[in-house]
Design a protein around this motif. Sequence first.
Motif, PDB file in Angstrom:
ATOM      1  N   GLY A 101      54.377  40.038  30.871  1.00 51.21           N
ATOM      2  CA  GLY A 101      53.173  39.255  30.643  1.00 51.21           C
ATOM      3  C   GLY A 101      52.529  39.516  29.291  1.00 51.21           C
ATOM      4  O   GLY A 101      52.759  40.558  28.662  1.00 51.21           O
ATOM      5  N   PHE A 102      51.741  38.546  28.852  1.00 51.66           N
ATOM      6  CA  PHE A 102      50.970  38.643  27.616  1.00 51.66           C
ATOM      7  C   PHE A 102      49.541  38.206  27.904  1.00 51.66           C
ATOM      8  O   PHE A 102      49.301  37.319  28.737  1.00 51.66           O
ATOM      9  N   THR A 147      25.656  47.700  34.605  1.00 53.58           N
ATOM     10  CA  THR A 147      25.707  49.163  34.517  1.00 53.58           C
ATOM     11  C   THR A 147      27.137  49.680  34.424  1.00 53.58           C
ATOM     12  O   THR A 147      27.377  50.766  33.899  1.00 53.58           O
ATOM     13  N   SER A 148      28.104  48.922  34.935  1.00 53.54           N
ATOM     14  CA  SER A 148      29.514  49.303  34.845  1.00 53.54           C
ATOM     15  C   SER A 148      30.371  48.065  35.026  1.00 53.54           C
ATOM     16  O   SER A 148      29.950  47.084  35.657  1.00 53.54           O
ATOM     17  N   VAL A 149      31.558  48.094  34.466  1.00 51.34           N
ATOM     18  CA  VAL A 149      32.504  46.981  34.563  1.00 51.34           C
ATOM     19  C   VAL A 149      33.850  47.539  35.003  1.00 51.34           C
ATOM     20  O   VAL A 149      34.300  48.566  34.488  1.00 51.34           O
ATOM     21  N   SER A 150      34.486  46.869  35.954  1.00 54.05           N
ATOM     22  CA  SER A 150      35.795  47.303  36.436  1.00 54.05           C
ATOM     23  C   SER A 150      36.766  46.129  36.388  1.00 54.05           C
ATOM     24  O   SER A 150      36.388  44.976  36.579  1.00 54.05           O
ATOM     25  N   VAL A 151      38.029  46.446  36.120  1.00 52.64           N
ATOM     26  CA  VAL A 151      39.106  45.454  36.106  1.00 52.64           C
ATOM     27  C   VAL A 151      40.220  46.002  36.982  1.00 52.64           C
ATOM     28  O   VAL A 151      40.740  47.091  36.723  1.00 52.64           O
ATOM     29  N   ASN A 152      40.580  45.248  38.039  1.00 40.97           N
ATOM     30  CA  ASN A 152      41.624  45.747  38.935  1.00 40.97           C
ATOM     31  C   ASN A 152      43.006  45.357  38.428  1.00 40.97           C
ATOM     32  O   ASN A 152      43.151  44.726  37.370  1.00 40.97           O
ATOM     33  N   ALA A 153      44.025  45.715  39.180  1.00 42.84           N
ATOM     34  CA  ALA A 153      45.403  45.490  38.756  1.00 42.84           C
ATOM     35  C   ALA A 153      45.736  44.017  38.614  1.00 42.84           C
ATOM     36  O   ALA A 153      46.646  43.643  37.869  1.00 42.84           O
ATOM     37  N   GLN A 154      45.024  43.144  39.330  1.00 38.13           N
ATOM     38  CA  GLN A 154      45.265  41.705  39.245  1.00 38.13           C
ATOM     39  C   GLN A 154      44.474  41.043  38.113  1.00 38.13           C
ATOM     40  O   GLN A 154      44.623  39.852  37.864  1.00 38.13           O
ATOM     41  N   GLY A 155      43.624  41.789  37.451  1.00 42.34           N
ATOM     42  CA  GLY A 155      42.855  41.249  36.344  1.00 42.34           C
ATOM     43  C   GLY A 155      41.495  40.725  36.720  1.00 42.34           C
ATOM     44  O   GLY A 155      40.822  40.094  35.903  1.00 42.34           O
ATOM     45  N   THR A 156      41.061  40.969  37.963  1.00 43.04           N
ATOM     46  CA  THR A 156      39.730  40.532  38.380  1.00 43.04           C
ATOM     47  C   THR A 156      38.670  41.434  37.755  1.00 43.04           C
ATOM     48  O   THR A 156      38.728  42.659  37.891  1.00 43.04           O
ATOM     49  N   VAL A 157      37.707  40.824  37.065  1.00 43.06           N
ATOM     50  CA  VAL A 157      36.663  41.572  36.367  1.00 43.06           C
ATOM     51  C   VAL A 157      35.396  41.534  37.211  1.00 43.06           C
ATOM     52  O   VAL A 157      34.919  40.459  37.593  1.00 43.06           O
ATOM     53  N   GLU A 158      34.852  42.709  37.503  1.00 46.02           N
ATOM     54  CA  GLU A 158      33.625  42.824  38.295  1.00 46.02           C
ATOM     55  C   GLU A 158      32.647  43.730  37.579  1.00 46.02           C
ATOM     56  O   GLU A 158      33.045  44.643  36.836  1.00 46.02           O
ATOM     57  N   ALA A 159      31.356  43.475  37.822  1.00 44.85           N
ATOM     58  CA  ALA A 159      30.303  44.271  37.184  1.00 44.85           C
ATOM     59  C   ALA A 159      29.254  44.657  38.212  1.00 44.85           C
ATOM     60  O   ALA A 159      28.937  43.870  39.119  1.00 44.85           O
ATOM     61  N   GLN A 172      38.609  36.266  36.094  1.00 47.60           N
ATOM     62  CA  GLN A 172      39.923  36.895  36.200  1.00 47.60           C
ATOM     63  C   GLN A 172      40.710  36.646  34.924  1.00 47.60           C
ATOM     64  O   GLN A 172      40.854  35.504  34.473  1.00 47.60           O
ATOM     65  N   ILE A 173      41.197  37.725  34.336  1.00 41.33           N
ATOM     66  CA  ILE A 173      41.967  37.636  33.099  1.00 41.33           C
ATOM     67  C   ILE A 173      43.319  36.988  33.388  1.00 41.33           C
ATOM     68  O   ILE A 173      44.005  37.351  34.345  1.00 41.33           O
ATOM     69  N   GLN A 174      43.687  36.035  32.567  1.00 43.22           N
ATOM     70  CA  GLN A 174      44.952  35.326  32.736  1.00 43.22           C
ATOM     71  C   GLN A 174      46.057  35.987  31.930  1.00 43.22           C
ATOM     72  O   GLN A 174      45.813  36.545  30.862  1.00 43.22           O
ATOM     73  N   LEU A 175      47.267  35.900  32.452  1.00 40.89           N
ATOM     74  CA  LEU A 175      48.455  36.376  31.762  1.00 40.89           C
ATOM     75  C   LEU A 175      49.431  35.216  31.609  1.00 40.89           C
ATOM     76  O   LEU A 175      49.366  34.228  32.347  1.00 40.89           O
ATOM     77  N   SER A 176      50.333  35.351  30.657  1.00 38.93           N
ATOM     78  CA  SER A 176      51.385  34.360  30.452  1.00 38.93           C
ATOM     79  C   SER A 176      52.702  35.089  30.224  1.00 38.93           C
ATOM     80  O   SER A 176      52.732  36.193  29.683  1.00 38.93           O
ATOM     81  N   ARG A 177      53.775  34.459  30.654  1.00 42.81           N
ATOM     82  CA  ARG A 177      55.104  34.974  30.380  1.00 42.81           C
ATOM     83  C   ARG A 177      55.994  33.828  29.920  1.00 42.81           C
ATOM     84  O   ARG A 177      55.627  32.657  30.040  1.00 42.81           O
ATOM     85  N   PHE A 178      57.170  34.168  29.397  1.00 45.95           N
ATOM     86  CA  PHE A 178      58.052  33.174  28.801  1.00 45.95           C
ATOM     87  C   PHE A 178      59.484  33.397  29.273  1.00 45.95           C
ATOM     88  O   PHE A 178      59.904  34.536  29.516  1.00 45.95           O
ATOM     89  N   GLN A 200      57.768  26.958  27.018  1.00 45.26           N
ATOM     90  CA  GLN A 200      56.339  26.896  27.271  1.00 45.26           C
ATOM     91  C   GLN A 200      55.876  28.085  28.100  1.00 45.26           C
ATOM     92  O   GLN A 200      56.645  28.664  28.875  1.00 45.26           O
ATOM     93  N   ALA A 201      54.620  28.431  27.928  1.00 39.71           N
ATOM     94  CA  ALA A 201      54.048  29.575  28.640  1.00 39.71           C
ATOM     95  C   ALA A 201      53.969  29.289  30.138  1.00 39.71           C
ATOM     96  O   ALA A 201      53.641  28.175  30.559  1.00 39.71           O
ATOM     97  N   ILE A 202      54.286  30.317  30.912  1.00 40.71           N
ATOM     98  CA  ILE A 202      54.132  30.260  32.368  1.00 40.71           C
ATOM     99  C   ILE A 202      52.921  31.118  32.702  1.00 40.71           C
ATOM    100  O   ILE A 202      52.940  32.336  32.517  1.00 40.71           O
ATOM    101  N   ASP A 203      51.842  30.489  33.155  1.00 37.94           N
ATOM    102  CA  ASP A 203      50.589  31.196  33.384  1.00 37.94           C
ATOM    103  C   ASP A 203      50.535  31.794  34.781  1.00 37.94           C
ATOM    104  O   ASP A 203      51.126  31.277  35.733  1.00 37.94           O
ATOM    105  N   GLY A 204      49.806  32.900  34.889  1.00 36.13           N
ATOM    106  CA  GLY A 204      49.636  33.561  36.172  1.00 36.13           C
ATOM    107  C   GLY A 204      48.608  34.667  36.064  1.00 36.13           C
ATOM    108  O   GLY A 204      47.838  34.735  35.100  1.00 36.13           O
ATOM    109  N   VAL A 205      48.610  35.550  37.050  1.00 40.17           N
ATOM    110  CA  VAL A 205      47.682  36.682  37.071  1.00 40.17           C
ATOM    111  C   VAL A 205      48.469  37.959  37.320  1.00 40.17           C
ATOM    112  O   VAL A 205      49.630  37.931  37.751  1.00 40.17           O
TER     113      VAL A 205
END
Length: 263
Positions: A101-102, A147-159, A172-178, A200-205
């Motif tokens: 992923g990128f 007060t704090s920010v967390s990002v889990n393994a799937q890219g979900t951002v919580e505060a 949720q942070i997106q990833l792409s692969r080729f 073309q980019a293949i998008d996912g999480v």
Amino acid sequence: MRAMQTAATGMMAQEMNVQVISNNIANVRTTGYKRQRVHFQDLLYENFRRAGSATSDQNTQVPAGTFIGSGVKTVSTGRVMTQGNITPTEKPYDLAIRGEGFFKVRMPDGRTTYSRDGSFDLDSQGQLVTRDGYQVEPGITVPNNATSVSVNAQGTVEAMLPGQTAPQQLGQIQLSRFVNKVGLESIGDNLFIETAASGQAIDGVGGGEGFGTLQQNYLEEGNVQAVTELTSLIAAQRAYEMNSKVITAADQMMSATTQMFRG
């Protein structure tokens, strides 16, 4: 003499090889850098006697032909897209991808680029951006009172926000692969763009099918191995020197031949 021209192609090929190796060594500490490797091909051959050609009326044939090559050429400087080491940074907005992923990065002109460099931060508006201020897609804004920010393994951002007992999801942070990630084109600044060769980019999480996972507070180092590059550098230097000696020997042979005929 043909040998001089042939050896000259070898010297030019090894000169490019050294340039690629030097760039790898220069980026040994560059986050997310993927080392390059030079690939060579031999040039056209002149056939003086083809293999299998008849040598008599009784159907006898030449078991091996006579072919003289004309040198070597560089055909590609593809990148080796192996995983780099994951190192801790203790910075909450630093993210590393473990696996495929990128990160997707939106440029100021609207183009989408891709990167393995997850050294992110917040801009004045609280948006997650790269070190150059480019927006990380899909566009995540962190409240200024978080007060704090967390990002889990799937890219979900919580505060975590004041007065709340449960974290608030920000995106949720997106990833792409080729299909062919080696076909990506590097444009500098740790960024790639897709090409016809990459597909073309293949998008996912993170954690999705075919995608790696994210690790917060970590960064991926470049995959350059200093010892390997230095060994390759020595080998390239030796190859360059041998081709140089061929040119010297061919020049001496031409001089000797010319003096012989003059005498």
